[in-house]
Each structure stands twice: as structure tokens, then as C-alpha cells.
Enzyme design. Structure first.
Site, mmCIF file in Angstrom:
data_model
loop_
_atom_site.group_PDB
_atom_site.id
_atom_site.type_symbol
_atom_site.label_atom_id
_atom_site.label_comp_id
_atom_site.label_asym_id
_atom_site.label_seq_id
_atom_site.Cartn_x
_atom_site.Cartn_y
_atom_site.Cartn_z
ATOM 1 N N ASN A 12 15.011 12.004 -10.981
ATOM 2 C CA ASN A 12 13.599 11.793 -11.436
ATOM 3 C C ASN A 12 13.015 13.133 -10.807
ATOM 4 O O ASN A 12 12.872 13.535 -9.709
ATOM 5 C CB ASN A 12 13.215 10.381 -10.747
ATOM 6 C CG ASN A 12 11.527 10.415 -11.104
ATOM 7 O OD1 ASN A 12 11.069 11.203 -11.833
ATOM 8 N ND2 ASN A 12 10.892 9.385 -10.638
ATOM 9 N N LYS A 19 13.806 13.743 -6.961
ATOM 10 C CA LYS A 19 14.494 12.466 -6.217
ATOM 11 C C LYS A 19 15.751 12.508 -7.010
ATOM 12 O O LYS A 19 15.894 12.406 -8.004
ATOM 13 C CB LYS A 19 13.570 11.192 -6.275
ATOM 14 C CG LYS A 19 12.433 11.411 -5.434
ATOM 15 C CD LYS A 19 11.869 9.986 -5.761
ATOM 16 C CE LYS A 19 10.367 10.211 -4.995
ATOM 17 N NZ LYS A 19 9.390 9.168 -5.588
ATOM 18 N N ARG A 96 15.533 10.167 -15.418
ATOM 19 C CA ARG A 96 14.353 9.189 -15.532
ATOM 20 C C ARG A 96 13.561 10.252 -16.665
ATOM 21 O O ARG A 96 12.956 11.271 -16.044
ATOM 22 C CB ARG A 96 13.553 8.976 -14.408
ATOM 23 C CG ARG A 96 12.452 7.869 -14.708
ATOM 24 C CD ARG A 96 11.622 7.659 -13.519
ATOM 25 N NE ARG A 96 10.788 6.666 -13.896
ATOM 26 C CZ ARG A 96 10.032 6.062 -12.871
ATOM 27 N NH1 ARG A 96 10.411 6.006 -11.758
ATOM 28 N NH2 ARG A 96 9.182 5.198 -13.338
ATOM 29 N N HIS A 184 6.930 1.907 -16.985
ATOM 30 C CA HIS A 184 7.567 1.325 -15.685
ATOM 31 C C HIS A 184 8.759 0.393 -16.492
ATOM 32 O O HIS A 184 9.114 -0.765 -15.993
ATOM 33 C CB HIS A 184 6.797 0.049 -15.054
ATOM 34 C CG HIS A 184 5.607 1.140 -13.971
ATOM 35 N ND1 HIS A 184 4.394 0.583 -13.836
ATOM 36 C CD2 HIS A 184 6.180 1.952 -13.449
ATOM 37 C CE1 HIS A 184 3.873 1.577 -13.050
ATOM 38 N NE2 HIS A 184 4.890 2.193 -12.709
ATOM 39 N N ARG A 244 -5.078 6.326 -9.538
ATOM 40 C CA ARG A 244 -5.399 6.221 -10.935
ATOM 41 C C ARG A 244 -6.622 5.029 -11.010
ATOM 42 O O ARG A 244 -6.233 4.050 -10.447
ATOM 43 C CB ARG A 244 -4.103 6.049 -11.844
ATOM 44 C CG ARG A 244 -3.153 7.357 -11.877
ATOM 45 C CD ARG A 244 -2.029 6.915 -12.603
ATOM 46 N NE ARG A 244 -0.861 7.065 -11.714
ATOM 47 C CZ ARG A 244 0.261 6.675 -12.084
ATOM 48 N NH1 ARG A 244 0.421 5.980 -13.314
ATOM 49 N NH2 ARG A 244 1.423 6.750 -11.270
ATOM 50 N N MET A 287 -1.802 1.013 0.449
ATOM 51 C CA MET A 287 -2.075 -0.264 0.627
ATOM 52 C C MET A 287 -2.009 -0.647 1.994
ATOM 53 O O MET A 287 -2.986 -1.433 2.580
ATOM 54 C CB MET A 287 -1.412 -1.424 -0.247
ATOM 55 C CG MET A 287 -1.965 -2.676 -0.095
ATOM 56 S SD MET A 287 -3.566 -2.894 -0.547
ATOM 57 C CE MET A 287 -3.518 -3.266 -2.300
ATOM 58 N N ARG A 288 -1.085 -0.134 2.659
ATOM 59 C CA ARG A 288 -0.741 -0.561 4.183
ATOM 60 C C ARG A 288 -2.064 -0.071 4.877
ATOM 61 O O ARG A 288 -2.667 -0.787 5.908
ATOM 62 C CB ARG A 288 0.491 0.212 4.718
ATOM 63 C CG ARG A 288 1.744 -0.681 4.688
ATOM 64 C CD ARG A 288 2.953 0.031 5.023
ATOM 65 N NE ARG A 288 3.038 1.331 4.034
ATOM 66 C CZ ARG A 288 4.007 1.875 4.113
ATOM 67 N NH1 ARG A 288 5.142 1.586 4.570
ATOM 68 N NH2 ARG A 288 4.095 3.040 3.102
ATOM 69 N N GLY A 331 6.618 -1.716 -4.258
ATOM 70 C CA GLY A 331 6.016 -1.489 -2.724
ATOM 71 C C GLY A 331 4.972 -2.357 -2.583
ATOM 72 O O GLY A 331 5.287 -3.087 -1.236
ATOM 73 N N ILE A 332 4.104 -2.921 -2.938
ATOM 74 C CA ILE A 332 3.113 -3.558 -2.742
ATOM 75 C C ILE A 332 3.483 -5.064 -3.068
ATOM 76 O O ILE A 332 3.409 -5.927 -2.198
ATOM 77 C CB ILE A 332 1.622 -3.338 -3.308
ATOM 78 C CG1 ILE A 332 1.107 -1.854 -2.979
ATOM 79 C CG2 ILE A 332 0.569 -4.363 -3.115
ATOM 80 C CD1 ILE A 332 -0.037 -1.411 -3.501
ATOM 81 N N GLU A 382 14.894 1.003 -9.957
ATOM 82 C CA GLU A 382 14.885 1.761 -11.065
ATOM 83 C C GLU A 382 16.310 2.748 -11.352
ATOM 84 O O GLU A 382 16.982 2.819 -12.437
ATOM 85 C CB GLU A 382 13.630 2.480 -11.279
ATOM 86 C CG GLU A 382 12.469 1.650 -11.660
ATOM 87 C CD GLU A 382 11.123 2.132 -11.110
ATOM 88 O OE1 GLU A 382 10.917 2.332 -9.951
ATOM 89 O OE2 GLU A 382 10.375 2.489 -11.822
#
Ligand code: ADP
Length: 404
Positions: A12, A19, A96, A184, A244, A287-288, A331-332, A382
Site C-alpha cells: 500500500n 506499508k 492496493r 474500503h 475528514r 478515538m482513544r 480500529g474503532i 485488507e
């Protein structure tokens, strides 16, 4: 014939980092060998990797002085394989690629003609597509014997009906490629393939998958095929995300242009990098961090995020004509117990009943036995999806090649 073990690399490629994951094809599986990233591509490239056993490698990339950017990345990956996987040989790279346009509904082996077609989609995804393609071009020039397979974030959504993909704009805009593509898709496809082993109703029925990571979207599936999604022409539409804004009245953009002295680049920065959880909270896109904060703006950012998920869930349930299952991922979705509980409680009107103990315990099924709608938590992968596609394309190409 070499007796080296084959390796498929999944890549990616972004603007300044890349990555990667490495897999060894086995008869019924793909074995994860190692993964990591190559950072600071244009300044001081460095490869950081972990093996399947969790072992950690941190290497400054040794390249010829003149080599930076995606060339350095390719050198680094090949050097990493040479040093750490001496009995392996790289046979293919699965990339990707964010945009496959209206043309690509499945992965494709890249040749010069495909690469030219993918370059025509750069205006549709200017922040990602050029970097995805840069590495493909480097590999084609320097290692033409390697098979390259492009796997698209948009492809899974090509099953959507015309009425779902069209905007209410004059029809010539659709001819120029202005359509709701959805993104996604590799994550949703992975989930669709995982669902039969999790729950028959979720696999065959009307299911909404919530991919809630730094990027976030939701996809309505019927029997594992995409019917509608929250993302549209670009990956900035739909839900608010880390940075975003998601769904925005186009009138806001005209106001920014006409009255706030902003130009297109400033608006791009606003909607992609300064909005979402970060913009609303003024604290963080993570979010954490927001869940751990007492700041009222952090709490409000989470409230707005959950409110918007609820509204999109209603919209996607309408697109499906009902709802049999919802699936949390990324993740969330995979980790935030509190968010899952609130989203499910807000969706009680749709027949969702959450089992709070199962939710807290991290179980796969978090709805009660009596819940009309099944609720699942399914980790996405993914990279593995791309490796599967790459292997399948390789095998299909080998099968159709005339024997010598
Ligand atoms: P990406 O889209 O970059 O792949 P991820 O899927 O890794 O992102 O998701 C990142 C998001 O997941 C961040 O907002 C992070 O805070 C959130 N997250 C990770 N672990 C937790 C957790 N335990 N609780 C709440 N949020 C979490």
C-alpha cells in the site's frame, strides 16, 4: 525450476511511506511471514518490520546515494527479503490501488495498457492514486519479471445499481466519471468472505458493515454483495472520520469560496485534514484519546460521530429494505466497547438488542439471543484480501498461458 519458496508481497504505497506484508502461498492458505513499513521515502528511508512471531526489525535503508522515493522502497524490500528470508523468492506484488474507476470490477494483472488506464483515474483520487501507481511503474521498469496485480478499493461496489451510483446532476457528469464509487471495498470483501463462518443470516441476508478506522464508511450488503455505501465520488463523503468531514452540504464549499477567501487547495485541506474528529474536538483525530478526555468538545465530537452513524444506518437499512445483521470492523469498530454499545442502543428501533456483557467480553456475537438483528464484531484484513486476489490472478494467468 528454483526450489526457493515463493513469496507474495502486498503493498500500500502512500506519498511518503509504504506499508507492506509478505505471504507464503500454501495449498489452502496464505501464511503471513512479515509486515511493516518503509518510512521517509524521500528523505532518510527506513524499514521497520515485524515477523509472524512478533520479532521486530528496524533497518535504515541502504541504497545507492542517488536512490530515494519509490525506487528506494523497492530496493529496501528486496534487501529485507534477501537478508531475512534466504530460502524465499518474490514472485508477485499485489498493490492496493484506491481507484479502479467504473471499468474495473475486479483485480487485474498490470501491463502497460492497464497502467495507462489507471493513470486516467488520477484526477478522481489525486491524493492517493499517483503514489499507488508510482511503485507499480518502478517495479515494471526495474523488475519486469515480477507479476503485479492491482486490487481496487472501488471494485467491490461495482455491483451497486445505477440509481445508487448516479448523482442528481445533468447526465453528462456521469459520462465524465462523476459517480458514487464507494471505497474500503477490500475490507468489505474480506468481511463478506468471513461472514459464512460467523453467521449464516449475516452472510446471506441484509447486512450493514461499519468500517470505522481513521477512514470510516459503511456498506449495505445483500448476500455479501454491495448494494450501497456511505462514501461517494471520493473518500471524503459519508461519515465523519479522523480528519475528514464526511457528508457536507455543497453550499458550505461555495460559502468558503465566495465569502471566506478560501481556494480549492485550502478547501481540500479543510475537508481532508482539518475536520472530522480532529476538527470537531480541537484535540485529536484518535478515538482513544477522545474517549479518555473529559473535555466537553471531545465528548461532543463523539456524540456527533455516533449520531451520524445512526443516520447512515437508517439510510442503508432503507436501501436494503430491512436489516438482518450489522458488523463492526476496523480500529474503532473492533475496539471501542462504548461506541458499539451506543450505536446499538440508538438502533433499537431497527430491532437491534445488544448484550452488554458479550460486548465488553470482546465476543464475536454481541447481540442478545432475542435480538431481531444479529450484531457481530469481525476483524478486517485488507492485506490478506489483496494477497488472495494476487494469488488467484497469478493462478488464472498461469492456467490460461499455453503450455510450452
Ligand atoms: P486506519 O484507517 O489507519 O487503518 P485503524 O483501523 O487502525 O485505522 O483505526 C484507527 C482508529 O481506531 C483510531 O481512531 C484509534 O483511536 C481507534 N482505536 C484503536 N484502538 C482503540 C480502542 N481500544 N478504543 C477505541 N478506539 C480505538
Amino acid at each position: 525450476m528454483s526450489d526457493l519458496t515463493q513469496v507474495i508481497a502486498v503493498i500500500n504505497a502512500g506519498s511518503s511511506s509504504l506499508k507492506f506484508s509478505l505471504y507464503e502461498p500454501q495449498p489452502d492458505a496464505l501464511r503471513f511471514l512479515a509486515g511493516g513499513q518503509i518510512e521517509a521515502l524521500f528523505t532518510a528511508p527506513r524499514l521497520i518490520a515485524h515477523g509472524a512471531d512478533g520479532g521486530h526489525v528496524d533497518l535504515p535503508v541502504r541504497t545507492e546515494a542517488a536512490t530515494l522515493g519509490h525506487e528506494a522502497a523497492l530496493d529496501a524490500l528486496i534487501e529485507f527479503l534477501r537478508v531475512h528470508f534466504t530460502h524465499h523468492t518474490l514472485v508477485a506484488i499485489g498493490h492496493r490501488v484506491v481507484h479502479g474507476g467504473a471499468r474495473y470490477a475486479r483485480p487485474v494483472r498490470v501491463d502497460a495498457e492497464v497502467l495507462a488506464a489507471l493513470e486516467r483515474f488520477i484526477p478522481l483520487a489525486p491524493l492517493h492514486q499517483p503514489h499507488n501507481l508510482a511503485l507499480i511503474r518502478v517495479v515494471a521498469a526495474r523488475r519486469p519479471e515480477l507479476a503485479q496485480v492491482a486490487c481496487f478499493d472501488t471494485a467491490f461496489h461495482r455491483s451497486q445499481a445505477r440509481v445508487t451510483q448516479a448523482f442528481a446532476l445533468p447526465h453528462e457528469f456521469a459520462e465524465r466519471g462523476v459517480l458514487r464509487y464507494g471505497f474500503h471495498g477490500l475490507s468489505y470483501e474480506y468481511i463478506a468472505q468471513a461472514l459464512p463462518a460467523c453467521d449464516a443470516k449475516a452472510a446471506t441476508g441484509r447486512t450493514v458493515v461499519l468500517h470505522l478506522g481513521n477512514g470510516a464508511s459503511m456498506c449495505a450488503m445483500r448476500a455479501g454483495r454491495s448494494v450501497a455505501s456511505t462514501m461517494g465520488f471520493t473518500a471524503v463523503d459519508g461519515l465523519p472520520m479522523g480528519t475528514r468531514c464526511g457528508n457536507l452540504d455543497p453550499g458550505v464549499l461555495l460559502f468558503c469560496l465566495d465569502h471566506l477567501g478560501m481556494d480549492a487547495r485550502a478547501i481540500e485541506k479543510l475537508v481532508y485534514q482539518q475536520s472530522g474528529l480532529l476538527g470537531m474536538s480541537g484535540i485529536s483525530s484518535d478515538m482513544r484519546t477522545l474517549e479518555a478526555s473529559d473535555d466537553p468538545r471531545a465528548r461532543e465530537a463523539i456524540d456527533i460521530y455516533i449520531h451520524r452513524i445512526g443516520r447512515e444506518l437508517g439510510s442503508l437499512a432503507a436501501a436494503l429494505g430491512g436489516l438482518d445483521a450489522i458488523v463492526f470492523t476496523a480500529g474503532i469498530g473492533q475496539n471501542s466497547v462504548a461506541l458499539r454499545e451506543r450505536v446499538c442502543r440508538d438502533a433499537a428501533w431497527l430491532g437491534v438488542a445488544i448484550d452488554p456483557a458479550a460486548n465488553r467480553a470482546g465476543e464475536q456475537r454481541i447481540s442478545t439471543a432475542a435480538s431481531r438483528v444479529t450484531v457481530l464484531v469481525v476483524p478486517t484484513d485488507e492485506e490478506l484480501m489483496i494477497a488472495r486476489h494476487t494469488r488467484a490472478v497469478l493462478e488464472a494467468t498461469a492456467a490460461t498461458r499455453p503450455s510450452p
